[in-house]
Design an enzyme around this catalytic site. Structure first.
Site, PDB file in Angstrom:
ATOM      1  N   ARG A 193       5.276 -11.241   2.459  1.00 24.14           N
ATOM      2  CA  ARG A 193       4.784 -10.898   1.121  1.00 24.14           C
ATOM      3  C   ARG A 193       3.257 -10.944   1.089  1.00 24.14           C
ATOM      4  O   ARG A 193       2.615 -10.170   0.393  1.00 24.14           O
ATOM      5  CB  ARG A 193       5.367 -11.837   0.063  1.00 24.14           C
ATOM      6  CG  ARG A 193       4.752 -11.630  -1.320  1.00 24.14           C
ATOM      7  CD  ARG A 193       5.504 -12.353  -2.427  1.00 24.14           C
ATOM      8  NE  ARG A 193       5.901 -13.707  -2.093  1.00 24.14           N
ATOM      9  CZ  ARG A 193       5.082 -14.774  -2.102  1.00 24.14           C
ATOM     10  NH1 ARG A 193       3.806 -14.632  -2.428  1.00 24.14           N
ATOM     11  NH2 ARG A 193       5.542 -15.967  -1.798  1.00 24.14           N
ATOM     12  N   TYR A 208      -0.268   9.724 -18.171  1.00 23.63           N
ATOM     13  CA  TYR A 208       1.108   9.588 -17.705  1.00 23.63           C
ATOM     14  C   TYR A 208       1.883   8.654 -18.632  1.00 23.63           C
ATOM     15  O   TYR A 208       1.400   7.573 -19.006  1.00 23.63           O
ATOM     16  CB  TYR A 208       1.105   9.067 -16.272  1.00 23.63           C
ATOM     17  CG  TYR A 208       2.437   8.575 -15.771  1.00 23.63           C
ATOM     18  CD1 TYR A 208       3.569   9.396 -15.834  1.00 23.63           C
ATOM     19  CD2 TYR A 208       2.580   7.298 -15.238  1.00 23.63           C
ATOM     20  CE1 TYR A 208       4.793   8.946 -15.384  1.00 23.63           C
ATOM     21  CE2 TYR A 208       3.794   6.846 -14.776  1.00 23.63           C
ATOM     22  CZ  TYR A 208       4.907   7.677 -14.850  1.00 23.63           C
ATOM     23  OH  TYR A 208       6.116   7.233 -14.412  1.00 23.63           O
ATOM     24  N   ASP A 220      -7.191   6.890 -12.184  1.00 24.60           N
ATOM     25  CA  ASP A 220      -5.929   7.320 -11.595  1.00 24.60           C
ATOM     26  C   ASP A 220      -6.186   8.670 -10.933  1.00 24.60           C
ATOM     27  O   ASP A 220      -6.389   9.688 -11.598  1.00 24.60           O
ATOM     28  CB  ASP A 220      -4.859   7.442 -12.693  1.00 24.60           C
ATOM     29  CG  ASP A 220      -3.500   7.848 -12.144  1.00 24.60           C
ATOM     30  OD1 ASP A 220      -3.429   8.409 -11.038  1.00 24.60           O
ATOM     31  OD2 ASP A 220      -2.494   7.646 -12.853  1.00 24.60           O
ATOM     32  N   LYS A 263       3.457  10.253  -4.509  1.00 23.52           N
ATOM     33  CA  LYS A 263       3.192  11.677  -4.714  1.00 23.52           C
ATOM     34  C   LYS A 263       2.535  12.307  -3.487  1.00 23.52           C
ATOM     35  O   LYS A 263       3.131  12.363  -2.426  1.00 23.52           O
ATOM     36  CB  LYS A 263       2.360  11.860  -5.984  1.00 23.52           C
ATOM     37  CG  LYS A 263       2.850  11.033  -7.206  1.00 23.52           C
ATOM     38  CD  LYS A 263       4.303  11.267  -7.569  1.00 23.52           C
ATOM     39  CE  LYS A 263       4.691  10.748  -8.939  1.00 23.52           C
ATOM     40  NZ  LYS A 263       4.659   9.299  -9.133  1.00 23.52           N
TER      41      LYS A 263
END
Length: 379
Positions: free
Chosen positions: A46, A98, A170, A195
């Protein structure tokens, strides 16, 4: 190095134990220590994983930054930035964004005492007027999802620096191939790596890139403490995807030009939202801060009804009706009921996102086939 060379070699070093040219997938949850606290730089996956570290180095390289951090999704990356804030802090955000980001802001963090002020960031004066002594973060998308509005990153960065406020951009729609916000003054760049960075519709992942070491340490502490990290297989897949980002984006841009002009000339199409048109309000800014105009666009029909829009959405064959974007295959989407359903209808309409708007993610297929598919669906 030039862009193409950077994308192919970013984060990639031959494996020291075998010479493997591809980064190994370290599919392990923990690492053996010689003695308590004596190890080879890795303790628990982690906190540290070699495959993820290679990807984070790649993120930094392709965004022309110093530090990269990988997350389990783009929303997880956004969530981590917001965890820098305290109750009472204010965030200035774009009113066209978004839907998942809007939902995170208004449905999750607003109830913890963080105030969000939504403005039209394409006009820098709006941002300037919204700044108060409680403003700690400015959050922008450019181009925006789904109306393709353009914000001048350098102009907003000048405002943020004067006010000693963080600016996060973004950059998902543009990708690092078309735009590098850090070079224009942004403090943090966020991507949904799901994406364009991955590019093959097979990974959910997000990333943050920054230059400031102290900021990196704060964000890394949150990443490690809250645990929204990607697995090594997903990191490997995004590393692989980045290697072809430049050639994919070149085709996305070429196809985008052709599709945008085809739609604009179509007798049954009313409006086409694409930042590559010279009469687009943000064209001059886009030309200044981007290397191309990409394959994302949206449009409305002259028969501007939801029924007609849904008929088109259900009639394509190569354009698949689905959430997401940025893959090699073309996608068609209905923002009002899919990606932006979490934004109240009155807010969507106020910003120009109508119930009949159709969004396209133009893929890298042969553009003649894509045009024929759209032409048949529109009728």
């Amino acid at each position: 190095m030039e862009l193409a060379t950077t994308f192919i070699h970013a984060g990639a070093e031959p494996d020291p134990s075998t010479g493997a040219i591809m980064t190994p997938i370290y599919q392990t949850s923990t690492f053996v220590q010689q003695a308590p606290g004596v190890h080879k730089g890795f303790e628990y996956a982690r906190s540290q994983n070699p495959t993820r570290f290679a990807l984070e180095a790649a993120f930094a390289a392709i965004e022309q930054g110093k530090y990269g951090l990988a997350f389990g999704s783009g929303v997880a990356a956004t969530d981590t930035v917001l965890k820098l804030l305290q109750p009472g802090d204010e965030v200035i955000a774009a009113n066209d964004m978004y839907g998942g980001t809007y939902r995170l802001f208004t449905k999750i963090y607003q109830k913890f005492g963080i105030r969000f002020v939504f403005v039209d960031t394409t006009i820098p004066e709006n941002v300037q007027q919204a700044v108060t002594n409680k403003t700690k973060l400015i959050w922008i998308e450019t181009p925006t999802n789904p109306l393709m509005n353009i914000t001048d990153i350098a102009a907003i960065a000048a405002i943020s620096k004067k006010a000693n406020v963080l600016l996060c951009v973004d950059n998902t729609f543009a990708s690092p191939y078309l735009q590098n916000p850090l070079t224009l003054g942004a403090d943090i760049v966020m991507h949904s790596a799901t994406k364009y960075l991955s590019g093959h519709s097979d990974v959910i992942q997000g990333c943050l890139v920054m230059n400031d070491e102290s900021l990196r340490e704060q964000l890394y502490f949150i990443q490690k403490s809250c645990g929204a990290v990607p697995g090594p297989m997903d990191c490997f897949l995004v590393l692989r995807g980045i290697k072809t980002l430049h050639v994919r984006m070149q085709r996305h841009c070429e196809n985008g030009v052709a599709i945008a002009h085809f739609l604009r000339k179509h007798s049954k199409v009313a409006n086409v939202y694409w930042c590559g048109f010279e009469d687009h309000p943000g064209y001059v800014t886009a030309q200044k801060q981007m290397r191309g105009f990409g394959g994302m666009m949206s449009f409305t029909l002259k028969d501007d009804s939801v029924v007609n829009a849904k008929r088109v959405l259900s009639s394509t064959h190569l354009f698949s009706l689905a959430e997401s974007l940025g893959g090699v295959e073309s996608l068609i989407n209905h923002p009002a009921s899919m990606t932006h359903a979490s934004i109240p209808r009155e807010e969507r309409l106020k910003n120009g996102l109508t119930d009949s708007l159709i969004r396209l993610s133009v893929g890298i297929e042969d553009v003649k086939d894509l045009i024929e598919d759209l032409n048949k669906a529109i009728g």
